[in-house]
Design a protein around this motif. Sequence first.
Motif, PDB file in Angstrom:
ATOM      1  N   VAL A 105       2.103   9.581  -6.313  1.00  0.00           N
ATOM      2  CA  VAL A 105       2.715   8.702  -5.359  1.00  0.00           C
ATOM      3  C   VAL A 105       4.125   8.642  -5.239  1.00  0.00           C
ATOM      4  CG1 VAL A 105       2.424   6.131  -4.814  1.00  0.00           C
ATOM      5  CG2 VAL A 105       0.587   7.186  -5.777  1.00  0.00           C
ATOM      6  N   ILE A 106       4.581   8.787  -4.038  1.00  0.00           N
ATOM      7  CA  ILE A 106       6.022   8.939  -3.813  1.00  0.00           C
ATOM      8  C   ILE A 106       6.435   7.634  -3.504  1.00  0.00           C
ATOM      9  CG2 ILE A 106       7.710  10.181  -2.695  1.00  0.00           C
ATOM     10  CD1 ILE A 106       6.001  11.928  -4.256  1.00  0.00           C
ATOM     11  N   TRP A 107       5.940   6.929  -2.388  1.00  0.00           N
ATOM     12  CA  TRP A 107       6.420   5.499  -2.222  1.00  0.00           C
ATOM     13  C   TRP A 107       5.126   4.889  -1.984  1.00  0.00           C
ATOM     14  CZ3 TRP A 107       7.891   9.962   0.954  1.00  0.00           C
ATOM     15  CH2 TRP A 107       9.494  10.175   0.659  1.00  0.00           C
ATOM     16  N   GLU A 108       5.483   3.358  -2.794  1.00  0.00           N
ATOM     17  CA  GLU A 108       4.388   2.422  -2.846  1.00  0.00           C
ATOM     18  C   GLU A 108       5.197   1.148  -2.558  1.00  0.00           C
ATOM     19  OE1 GLU A 108       2.371   2.233  -6.359  1.00  0.00           O
ATOM     20  OE2 GLU A 108       4.198   2.453  -7.535  1.00  0.00           O
ATOM     21  N   PHE A 109       4.656   0.288  -1.832  1.00  0.00           N
ATOM     22  CA  PHE A 109       5.530  -0.953  -1.605  1.00  0.00           C
ATOM     23  C   PHE A 109       4.685  -2.210  -2.445  1.00  0.00           C
ATOM     24  CE2 PHE A 109       4.995   1.833   2.077  1.00  0.00           C
ATOM     25  CZ  PHE A 109       6.356   2.091   2.432  1.00  0.00           C
ATOM     26  N   ARG A 110       5.562  -2.529  -3.550  1.00  0.00           N
ATOM     27  CA  ARG A 110       4.985  -3.511  -4.463  1.00  0.00           C
ATOM     28  C   ARG A 110       6.147  -4.439  -4.564  1.00  0.00           C
ATOM     29  NH1 ARG A 110       1.399  -1.054  -3.191  1.00  0.00           N
ATOM     30  NH2 ARG A 110      -0.356   0.071  -4.346  1.00  0.00           N
ATOM     31  N   GLY A 111       7.068  -4.821  -3.774  1.00  0.00           N
ATOM     32  CA  GLY A 111       8.005  -5.799  -3.849  1.00  0.00           C
ATOM     33  C   GLY A 111       8.896  -5.872  -2.688  1.00  0.00           C
ATOM     34  N   PRO A 112      10.013  -6.711  -2.592  1.00  0.00           N
ATOM     35  CA  PRO A 112      10.736  -6.659  -1.448  1.00  0.00           C
ATOM     36  C   PRO A 112      11.918  -5.301  -1.918  1.00  0.00           C
ATOM     37  CG  PRO A 112      10.861  -8.796  -2.647  1.00  0.00           C
ATOM     38  CD  PRO A 112      10.065  -7.896  -3.291  1.00  0.00           C
TER      39      PRO A 112
END
Length: 304
Positions: free
Chosen positions: A103-110
């Motif tokens: 996983v290169i990019w994941e969105f888990r916060g601001p």
Amino acid sequence: MSLPKISRVPASRLLSAVHDPRWPLRSAAPLAVPKRALTQSGYRRPGQPREDKPPWQRIKFDFSKGLEGITKHFKLLRQEFSDRLVGPEGKPIIEHMLEQNRVIWEFRGPDSLQEWTLSSDREIGGQSEIHLKLGKNNETCFLYGTLQSAPPRDGETRYSGYCSMRSKQPLVSFDRKKHHDWSSFNTLHLRIRGDGRPWMVNIAAESYFTHQKDDLYSYFLYTRGGPYWQDVKIPFSKFFLTHRGRIQDNQHPLWLDKVNTIGFTLGDKADGPFQLEIDFIGVCKDYAHTEDFAYEVYKRNPEV
């Protein structure tokens, strides 16, 4: 008939006038040098004011900020040396040999949103809008906005109507470029949820020459719409080479060991709202996919 009298000029005065460096320019009109000749500026968008300040006046000197920057870069340099002692990218080499998904990019916060930058045709005077925020559960990225394909009335721009999101170039110590090494994988893996619009996935790789800085490897991303998530796997062999939106005749595979950024562009000329939700962006190794490159590579001087 009387001839006009010719006044005699002393020889010393004539010689001094010849040696005077301003003598050839006395009869000529003053030369008007425009301000832009002092500094060769680059391309300027239509409708934007011209920046007349020289480059040395745009620099802001701040001693405290410079000291913080030096401290940050030396910490990054120390981290680089410690990571190399462990293995590539700070992981043991056995993990790289057995790794099949990453996983290169994941969105888990601001903080994860700070790794991306947005752009639209508003930069050239258009009317499209694009925004980025976290999803309802703060674990996804929600990209939304409005697309308007009407060109600006500046007399120069003929086409308009695009919105894009692109990852920022990763940097290491002293602002050196850091490349993503995906040579162990062959497929791009996305988990998305769209509204049925077609997008374009763009991957930028490092190039040797400056005239190749606008080269992108692109492929289509079709969203089906609806409330269900969609797992999309695109082989890297399907990406084709483009330069400023134009497909090139001379195609060659993507260099997976020097990937800089990835982006998503919408420009389907369908005016109205759009939305795209992304859970993660990763890469994987599909053993069933054995294709090297999907497009024909022509020889410029074929053998007879």
